[in-house]
Structures are given as structure tokens and as C-alpha cells.
Scaffold this active site. Structure first.
Site, PDB file in Angstrom:
ATOM      1  NE  ARG B  94      -3.756   1.691   2.409  1.00 33.89           N
ATOM      2  CZ  ARG B  94      -5.061   1.561   2.336  1.00 33.89           C
ATOM      3  NH1 ARG B  94      -5.803   0.457   2.244  1.00 33.89           N
ATOM      4  NH2 ARG B  94      -5.709   2.800   2.166  1.00 33.89           N
ATOM      5  CB  ILE B  95       0.666   4.517  -2.085  1.00 37.11           C
ATOM      6  CG1 ILE B  95       1.104   3.724  -3.200  1.00 37.11           C
ATOM      7  CG2 ILE B  95       1.458   5.663  -1.948  1.00 37.11           C
ATOM      8  CD1 ILE B  95       2.178   3.848  -3.784  1.00 37.11           C
ATOM      9  CG  HIS B 112      12.502  -1.987  -4.118  1.00 35.06           C
ATOM     10  ND1 HIS B 112      11.266  -2.140  -4.443  1.00 35.06           N
ATOM     11  CD2 HIS B 112      13.268  -2.175  -5.241  1.00 35.06           C
ATOM     12  CE1 HIS B 112      11.184  -2.003  -5.534  1.00 35.06           C
ATOM     13  NE2 HIS B 112      12.358  -2.400  -6.263  1.00 35.06           N
ATOM     14  CG  ASP B 148       9.882   1.310  -4.302  1.00 34.84           C
ATOM     15  OD1 ASP B 148       9.832   1.211  -3.123  1.00 34.84           O
ATOM     16  OD2 ASP B 148       9.543   0.650  -5.022  1.00 34.84           O
TER      17      ASP B 148
END
Lengths: 205, 205
Positions: B94-95, B112, B148
């Protein structure tokens, strides 16, 4: 045997590393035929001449393919052709035209001081420092029509230190560029590179 | 002591690695307070519960800060606050809203599966394979309002092999993610991370 042409614009430190590696037989089956500069005063020209390699300046106001066909003509005069030629860009600060690239498709290599696709274009080391990456490195790739977008042959990493400046980082990357470029030229000369789409595979000996 | 909240959406493999590292004292001075999932069926929830950590699902149709303030409320109920809290995203799909990020500025970490800034967003390993890079890896970074794009705390590299598939590459990167995340949480807990602009420096002990 592979006939090698090297294109430079400045000091040609990668050019020098390649020529020395050939001299010392660290690169085999490759004959350096000509070093071409787009700048009359590129210090790399003298170095190449001292090492016994033909040099040529192509300096004029022509653009794109108009300019590049003069380069191609010089390359061909020195036996660097589509059959057994290899063209290495070594700090060559000019965009190459699609016509030139297509003519020598799969025969033009470049080295770039970052782990592409991160930080293409100019000042890659500065870009990397400003972004704050902890790892950078260098990339040898085939040249395509984009800027630093061609299929990747090999990459090497180096750690970015907290105290690094653009200069210290550039110097450490440059040492890796020399070694990596030499490794890739050898693989090319041995016919060990095969490209499938964007992926370049290394065949074992 | 640092109070840790972990946000997950799925199996929570990085969550599991972090919780095990705390159990085995490989991470020190960190107490896992709560694992929150935005998906009711996230398999990671059961794993966390089995390891004795409180779990909570925040599942509703609220968006942006409306949703995130419920997350923040759960975190605070479990002592994960701006004074001594740390929030680790572990496959949280989710952002996060700018309000949430600003509230916990410098206290939200994410991992990431690529060497950022290369291959941000979804399917990073597939992106890397399709691009044809020879080196990939993982990145632990502070979360900012972009996807990111936050300041990088640490990165680790792995070589991409010619025969790699998305699965084999993802598995090798994941092992590095676990180790790197643990290393970064320790540094955070020891107060050893200092951020200047985009550059995160590691203070010596």
C-alpha cells in the site's frame, strides 16, 4: 583476428588500458588498427601514437550520419569493418547516429561509470553520490540508439564510502572499468557473447 | 529500547526474519510490539501470532490519511511512537500517505528487491531480468513520499546468472534482504544512522 577501432574525445584512459592489455597479451586475437578522436587536442591521441597505433582526428561541423560516415570511412580504411571489426568507445563524447549503429550492430561497445540503468548520461558518479546509493560500479554494454541503454555485457560493483567525493569515487570506478572492458573485449574476440533480446549471455569456452 | 511495528500484506518473509533475529538476539534493543496487515488473510499474521507478537488487521475502504490514521492509532496503542518507534515495511503493498510519513519521518524503513534507483515499483526482479542487468540486489531505505525513492541506508548486490528465472533470482535476493534488513535495524537501534540530505551515513560505534 578482430580489428579494433577506438573512439575517444579526451585523455582516453580506457583506450590506454586496452592498448596496454593488447601489448601485454592480456587481450588476445585483437589488433588495434586506429584511434579516432572528434577533438583535435584529445591527449589520448599522443598516447596512442606513442604506442604505435594509427590516429586520426575527424573534426568538422557535420552532424549525425553526415559526420559518422567520415568516421566509418576511416574505420574501413583501417580494416575495421562489419565482418571482423570491433569499435570501442572510450570517453567518446558524441551521440552516434542510428545509421552508424545499425551498420556495426553488435560490434560497438561502450563502458559507463554506473550500474546501468541507474545514472545514465553525463556525470554518472556525481549523480550516484547525490542520490546517495551505497553501491555503484560500471557497465560495459553494446551501443544502441539510446543513451547508455544498449544490452549489457557485464557489470562490476564497488561500494560507495561515506567520505567519497566525485573524484575518489570516479577513480575507484575507473580502475574497475579498465579491467571489465578488457574482459569484455576478450569475450567478444573469442566469439563468446550471444545476445537474445536484451540479454547478453556468455558461452563457456 | 526501540518499539517496533511491522506492516505486512502477505507471507511476511522479511517480518519472520526480523522476528527470529530478535528472538535469537541478533537484533538487540528492539521489542516487536505489533504486526499490522492491510489484508485479513495475510499468512504472516499467523506466523507473528505464533511467535508471540500482537497482530492487527486494518481492513476497510478508507483511503490515504483516513486509512493511515487508523494504522497510526494501532501503532501508538502498542507504544510505537515518534519518540522511540520504528516501523518496518515488509511486503506492505500500500502507498503510505504523506501525513503518515511526515509523522514518523526517519522512522519508517522499507526493503526493496533491486539496487535502487534501478527498477522501483512492482516486479523489480522481473524488470531486472528483462533489462538484462548482470548485477542486482536489494536496498533498505527510509520511506519518503515517492515510490521507493527515499534515502538509502544500505544495499547488497548479487550476480544475475544467465540461467536465472524470476523465481531463482527473487529467492537469492530475498536471502540478502533478510540479512540486510536485520543489519539496518540494528544500526537504527544503536542510533548509528545520520541523514544529510539524501545521504545516510553510518557512525562508527
Amino acid at each position: 583476428m578482430i580489428n579494433l577501432g577506438i573512439l575517444i574525445s579526451g585523455r582516453g584512459s580506457n583506450m590506454e588500458a586496452i592498448l596496454r592489455a593488447i601489448e601485454m597479451s592480456k587481450i588476445k586475437d585483437v589488433v588495434p588498427r586506429v584511434v579516432i578522436s572528434n577533438k583535435p587536442n584529445a591527449p589520448g591521441l599522443q598516447k596512442a601514437a606513442k604506442m604505435g597505433v594509427s590516429t586520426k582526428v575527424v573534426y568538422n561541423s557535420a552532424r549525425g550520419w553526415e559526420y559518422d560516415k567520415e568516421i566509418v570511412s576511416v574505420l574501413r580504411d583501417h580494416l575495421v569493418n562489419q565482418q571482423n571489426g570491433l569499435i570501442c568507445l572510450a570517453g567518446y563524447m558524441r551521440i552516434i547516429s542510428p545509421e552508424f549503429i545499425n551498420l556495426f550492430k553488435g560490434r560497438i561497445l561502450n563502458v559507463h561509470p554506473s550500474l546501468l540503468p541507474a545514472f545514465p548520461g553525463l556525470h554518472a558518479q556525481k549523480q550516484a553520490l547525490e542520490y546517495g546509493v551505497k553501491v555503484s560500479g560500471c557497465t560495459v554494454h553494446f551501443v544502441d540508439v539510446g543513451v547508455d541503454t544498449g544490452p549489457i555485457v557485464a557489470q562490476r560493483t564497488i561500494e560507495v564510502e561515506d567520505h567519497d567525493t566525485e573524484e575518489t569515487l570516479s577513480n575507484r570506478i575507473l580502475m574497475q572499468e579498465h579491467e571489465l572492458y578488457i574482459e569484455c573485449i576478450n569475450r567478444f574476440a573469442q566469439g563468446r557473447l550471444s545476445t537474445l533480446g536484451r540479454r547478453v549471455c556468455i558461452k563457456s569456452c
